[in-house]
Every structure is written in C-alpha cells, then in structure tokens.
Design a protein around this motif. Structure first.
Motif, mmCIF file in Angstrom:
data_model
loop_
_atom_site.group_PDB
_atom_site.id
_atom_site.type_symbol
_atom_site.label_atom_id
_atom_site.label_comp_id
_atom_site.label_asym_id
_atom_site.label_seq_id
_atom_site.Cartn_x
_atom_site.Cartn_y
_atom_site.Cartn_z
ATOM 1 N N ILE A 17 48.493 -22.985 61.495
ATOM 2 C CA ILE A 17 47.070 -23.337 61.521
ATOM 3 C C ILE A 17 46.211 -22.224 62.097
ATOM 4 O O ILE A 17 45.105 -21.966 61.622
ATOM 5 C CB ILE A 17 46.866 -24.620 62.338
ATOM 6 C CG1 ILE A 17 47.524 -25.792 61.645
ATOM 7 C CG2 ILE A 17 45.393 -24.893 62.568
ATOM 8 C CD1 ILE A 17 47.592 -27.031 62.499
ATOM 9 N N ARG A 18 46.687 -21.559 63.125
ATOM 10 C CA ARG A 18 45.888 -20.576 63.847
ATOM 11 C C ARG A 18 45.313 -19.523 62.895
ATOM 12 O O ARG A 18 46.019 -18.834 62.206
ATOM 13 C CB ARG A 18 46.729 -19.904 64.914
ATOM 14 C CG ARG A 18 45.893 -18.999 65.802
ATOM 15 C CD ARG A 18 46.647 -18.552 67.011
ATOM 16 N NE ARG A 18 46.626 -19.651 67.976
ATOM 17 C CZ ARG A 18 47.540 -19.839 68.902
ATOM 18 N NH1 ARG A 18 48.556 -19.035 69.007
ATOM 19 N NH2 ARG A 18 47.434 -20.846 69.739
ATOM 20 N N GLY A 19 43.990 -19.447 62.833
ATOM 21 C CA GLY A 19 43.305 -18.458 62.008
ATOM 22 C C GLY A 19 43.334 -18.745 60.525
ATOM 23 O O GLY A 19 42.922 -17.916 59.717
ATOM 24 N N SER A 20 43.787 -19.927 60.132
ATOM 25 C CA SER A 20 43.912 -20.282 58.724
ATOM 26 C C SER A 20 42.549 -20.473 58.072
ATOM 27 O O SER A 20 41.604 -20.950 58.688
ATOM 28 C CB SER A 20 44.730 -21.574 58.598
ATOM 29 O OG SER A 20 44.668 -22.080 57.289
ATOM 30 N N ASP A 21 42.477 -20.141 56.802
ATOM 31 C CA ASP A 21 41.281 -20.403 56.000
ATOM 32 C C ASP A 21 41.407 -21.716 55.234
ATOM 33 O O ASP A 21 40.516 -22.066 54.467
ATOM 34 C CB ASP A 21 41.053 -19.272 54.993
ATOM 35 C CG ASP A 21 40.634 -17.971 55.655
ATOM 36 O OD1 ASP A 21 39.870 -18.024 56.633
ATOM 37 O OD2 ASP A 21 41.071 -16.906 55.185
ATOM 38 N N ASN A 22 42.527 -22.411 55.401
ATOM 39 C CA ASN A 22 42.820 -23.574 54.575
ATOM 40 C C ASN A 22 42.778 -24.909 55.304
ATOM 41 O O ASN A 22 42.893 -25.950 54.669
ATOM 42 C CB ASN A 22 44.225 -23.431 53.964
ATOM 43 C CG ASN A 22 44.333 -22.199 53.115
ATOM 44 O OD1 ASN A 22 43.440 -21.877 52.361
ATOM 45 N ND2 ASN A 22 45.431 -21.483 53.256
ATOM 46 N N HIS A 23 42.640 -24.903 56.613
ATOM 47 C CA HIS A 23 42.788 -26.136 57.383
ATOM 48 C C HIS A 23 41.468 -26.682 57.924
ATOM 49 O O HIS A 23 40.664 -25.933 58.478
ATOM 50 C CB HIS A 23 43.731 -25.918 58.571
ATOM 51 C CG HIS A 23 45.158 -25.793 58.178
ATOM 52 N ND1 HIS A 23 45.699 -24.616 57.735
ATOM 53 C CD2 HIS A 23 46.154 -26.703 58.149
ATOM 54 C CE1 HIS A 23 46.977 -24.805 57.466
ATOM 55 N NE2 HIS A 23 47.277 -26.065 57.711
ATOM 56 N N LEU A 24 41.313 -27.982 57.775
ATOM 57 C CA LEU A 24 40.252 -28.718 58.443
ATOM 58 C C LEU A 24 40.861 -29.287 59.718
ATOM 59 O O LEU A 24 41.925 -29.901 59.685
ATOM 60 C CB LEU A 24 39.749 -29.869 57.564
ATOM 61 C CG LEU A 24 38.740 -30.821 58.205
ATOM 62 C CD1 LEU A 24 37.411 -30.106 58.454
ATOM 63 C CD2 LEU A 24 38.534 -32.049 57.328
ATOM 64 N N ILE A 25 40.199 -29.065 60.832
ATOM 65 C CA ILE A 25 40.658 -29.585 62.116
ATOM 66 C C ILE A 25 39.754 -30.760 62.483
ATOM 67 O O ILE A 25 38.531 -30.626 62.524
ATOM 68 C CB ILE A 25 40.588 -28.511 63.229
ATOM 69 C CG1 ILE A 25 41.273 -27.225 62.789
ATOM 70 C CG2 ILE A 25 41.142 -29.055 64.536
ATOM 71 C CD1 ILE A 25 42.740 -27.349 62.498
ATOM 72 N N VAL A 26 40.370 -31.913 62.743
ATOM 73 C CA VAL A 26 39.621 -33.111 63.109
ATOM 74 C C VAL A 26 40.079 -33.539 64.500
ATOM 75 O O VAL A 26 41.241 -33.865 64.707
ATOM 76 C CB VAL A 26 39.863 -34.259 62.103
ATOM 77 C CG1 VAL A 26 39.016 -35.464 62.466
ATOM 78 C CG2 VAL A 26 39.598 -33.805 60.674
ATOM 79 N N GLY A 27 39.159 -33.497 65.444
ATOM 80 C CA GLY A 27 39.442 -33.937 66.802
ATOM 81 C C GLY A 27 38.817 -35.299 67.017
ATOM 82 O O GLY A 27 37.645 -35.505 66.706
ATOM 83 N N ILE A 28 39.598 -36.235 67.518
ATOM 84 C CA ILE A 28 39.124 -37.609 67.677
ATOM 85 C C ILE A 28 39.220 -38.025 69.138
ATOM 86 O O ILE A 28 40.272 -37.907 69.757
ATOM 87 C CB ILE A 28 39.956 -38.581 66.812
ATOM 88 C CG1 ILE A 28 39.914 -38.142 65.344
ATOM 89 C CG2 ILE A 28 39.437 -40.010 66.971
ATOM 90 C CD1 ILE A 28 40.895 -38.873 64.456
ATOM 91 N N ASP A 29 38.098 -38.516 69.663
ATOM 92 C CA ASP A 29 38.055 -39.081 71.001
ATOM 93 C C ASP A 29 38.136 -40.597 70.843
ATOM 94 O O ASP A 29 37.268 -41.217 70.235
ATOM 95 C CB ASP A 29 36.769 -38.666 71.714
ATOM 96 C CG ASP A 29 36.736 -39.098 73.168
ATOM 97 O OD1 ASP A 29 37.799 -39.461 73.710
ATOM 98 O OD2 ASP A 29 35.648 -39.070 73.766
ATOM 99 N N ILE A 30 39.188 -41.169 71.361
ATOM 100 C CA ILE A 30 39.486 -42.580 71.162
ATOM 101 C C ILE A 30 38.735 -43.448 72.179
ATOM 102 O O ILE A 30 38.634 -43.095 73.347
ATOM 103 C CB ILE A 30 41.007 -42.817 71.315
ATOM 104 C CG1 ILE A 30 41.795 -41.984 70.298
ATOM 105 C CG2 ILE A 30 41.353 -44.289 71.220
ATOM 106 C CD1 ILE A 30 41.553 -42.353 68.868
ATOM 107 N N ALA A 31 38.243 -44.589 71.708
ATOM 108 C CA ALA A 31 37.605 -45.576 72.574
ATOM 109 C C ALA A 31 37.996 -46.970 72.082
ATOM 110 O O ALA A 31 38.647 -47.104 71.045
ATOM 111 C CB ALA A 31 36.095 -45.411 72.570
#
Length: 94
Positions: A17-31
């Motif tokens: 993943i690091r430095g990739s042009d192909n990946h979407l990163i989704v960060g989720i904060d749970i509640a």
C-alpha cells in the motif's frame, strides 16, 4: 493463524500500500449509533473528509457506495478499510 503469520501478512500489505497509486484508504472511527469515515490515498491526498453513516445495513451500504464512487472517480483499484474499534460497536461492521 498465529501471531507471527498475521504480522507477516500485515507487513506485506503495508509494503504494498505504501506510496501506491491504486489504493483507496478508508479510516473509520467507530461509535455506538453513527460511525465517521475518512477517505484518502496512500500518498496522503484527502478525497472525502467526513462521511457519517449509521451502524446498520443502510449505513454500511452508504459507506461502500461512497468508496466505490471515489475509486471510480480517481481510478483506484483497491480499497483498504481500517477502524478504531470501540467497545463492541464495531462488530456489525466487521
């Protein structure tokens, strides 16, 4: 799967993943009732800062729909979802 194998898989994924042009990163904060999601690229570009979605099937579908839309718009081929689990509220999403 033992801890060493899991750690090796994590290291491999992180390197891919690091430095990739192909990946979407989704960060989720749970509640408990509503989760917050951030969408960006592996190169640090913010694509969508704040999606609030409910902790049910409708909300989960909204999350996936937004991820698919951004992947199409930005020519990304893979998505990686990460979350900060709080209590057991993350279990339906998992």
């Amino acid at each position: 799967m033992d801890d060493i194998a899991r750690f090796e898989m994590f290291c491999k994924l992180r390197a891919e993943i690091r430095g990739s042009d192909n990946h979407l990163i989704v960060g989720i904060d749970i509640a408990k009732d509503k989760h917050h999601a951030f969408f960006g690229t592996a190169k640090g570009q913010s694509l969508w800062r704040r999606l609030i979605f409910t902790n049910d099937l409708t909300g989960f579908n909204r999350l996936i729909e937004q991820a698919n839309t951004l992947m199409t718009q930005h020519n990304l081929t893979s998505a990686v979802f990460g979350m900060e689990p709080t209590s057991n509220y993350h279990k339906p999403l998992v």
